[in-house]
Structures are given as C-alpha cells and as structure tokens.
Motif scaffolding. Sequence first.
Motif, PDB file in Angstrom:
ATOM      1  N   LEU A   1      -1.258  12.146  -0.422  1.00 42.48           N
ATOM      2  CA  LEU A   1      -0.968  10.823  -0.730  1.00 42.48           C
ATOM      3  C   LEU A   1       0.506  10.697  -0.088  1.00 42.48           C
ATOM      4  CD1 LEU A   1      -2.411  10.322  -4.068  1.00 42.48           C
ATOM      5  CD2 LEU A   1      -2.878   9.046  -2.233  1.00 42.48           C
TER       6      LEU A   1
ATOM      7  N   LEU B   1       0.744  -1.150   0.013  1.00 46.16           N
ATOM      8  CA  LEU B   1      -0.029   0.215   0.051  1.00 46.16           C
ATOM      9  C   LEU B   1       0.931   1.363  -0.110  1.00 46.16           C
ATOM     10  CD1 LEU B   1      -2.741   1.176   0.136  1.00 46.16           C
ATOM     11  CD2 LEU B   1      -2.846   1.153   2.440  1.00 46.16           C
TER      12      LEU B   1
ATOM     13  N   LEU C   1       0.742   6.878  -6.756  1.00 42.76           N
ATOM     14  CA  LEU C   1      -0.332   7.846  -7.005  1.00 42.76           C
ATOM     15  C   LEU C   1      -0.072   9.270  -6.564  1.00 42.76           C
ATOM     16  CD1 LEU C   1      -3.512   5.564  -5.530  1.00 42.76           C
ATOM     17  CD2 LEU C   1      -2.935   6.162  -7.962  1.00 42.76           C
ATOM     18  N   ALA C   2       0.925   9.581  -5.706  1.00 48.75           N
ATOM     19  CA  ALA C   2       1.174  10.831  -5.433  1.00 48.75           C
ATOM     20  C   ALA C   2       2.220  11.292  -6.471  1.00 48.75           C
ATOM     21  CB  ALA C   2       2.262  10.840  -4.165  1.00 48.75           C
TER      22      ALA C   2
ATOM     23  N   HIS D   1       0.645  10.356   3.562  1.00 48.21           N
ATOM     24  CA  HIS D   1       0.108   8.913   4.331  1.00 48.21           C
ATOM     25  C   HIS D   1       1.268   7.935   3.804  1.00 48.21           C
ATOM     26  CE1 HIS D   1      -3.840   9.262   5.402  1.00 48.21           C
ATOM     27  NE2 HIS D   1      -4.177  10.196   4.558  1.00 48.21           N
ATOM     28  N   THR D   2       2.045   8.067   2.604  1.00 50.25           N
ATOM     29  CA  THR D   2       3.050   7.270   2.557  1.00 50.25           C
ATOM     30  C   THR D   2       4.148   7.300   3.454  1.00 50.25           C
ATOM     31  OG1 THR D   2       2.785   7.557   0.174  1.00 50.25           O
ATOM     32  CG2 THR D   2       5.002   6.900   0.705  1.00 50.25           C
TER      33      THR D   2
ATOM     34  N   LEU E   1       0.509   4.215  -2.664  1.00 48.64           N
ATOM     35  CA  LEU E   1       0.080   5.539  -2.417  1.00 48.64           C
ATOM     36  C   LEU E   1       1.369   6.548  -3.183  1.00 48.64           C
ATOM     37  CD1 LEU E   1      -0.948   5.191   1.231  1.00 48.64           C
ATOM     38  CD2 LEU E   1      -2.506   5.428  -0.845  1.00 48.64           C
TER      39      LEU E   1
END
Length: 109
Positions: free
Chosen positions: A49, A5, A12-13, A52-53, A9
């Motif tokens: 993102l 995950l 995606l960032a 969160h990473t 992420l």
Amino acid sequence: MTFGLPAFLLTLAIASEIVATSALKASEGMTRLGPSALVVAGYAAAFLLLAHTLKTMPVGVVYAIWSGVGIVGVALVGAMLFGEAVTAPKLAGMGLIVAGVALLKVNAA
C-alpha cells in the motif's frame, strides 16, 4: 484538501503496519503461528500500500505520516492491549510527533 485514493491507501498502510507491529508483540518472538502470520501479512500489505501511495505523493511526507502516525498508533495499542504505561512524557512525545507530521503535511507542495 480532499481525501483521495492516495490518502486512503496511506491510511490502510498505516493500519496494516499498526496491526503487524502489535502482532509482533503477541507473536512472542515469532514462536506463535497465528500472530506470526499476521506480522508477515500485515507488513506485506503495509509496504504494498505504501508503494502505491508513493506513486503520487512525495516520499518525505508519506514516510513522515506513515511512521509518525504508526508510532502513536502502536503506542496506544500497547497501552490498550498490553497494559503498557502511558505517562505524561510519553503523551508529550506523541503530541510532538503529531505536530511534526502536521507541519510537514501543511508545508508539502
């Protein structure tokens, strides 16, 4: 190494940052509404993102990957969408960026 995950992420960032930076070029100095809205949304998503990473991955490695892959991605988008020149020195520089990011990732513990 697995692609979990946090790596998803981060991917995606990076994609969000590439879209936002490309839209920044298309916004013509933030004078066009559609591309300008995409800039704001893209950077907001990228930083959310990225945050969160960073909960589970080291900041040095994450930032190196995010910025390095983003630089190469934006350069490629610039060439494909905006007709920017791709020269041998530019390609060499992008190769060195990718090599540097790979070295950081391999040696991250």
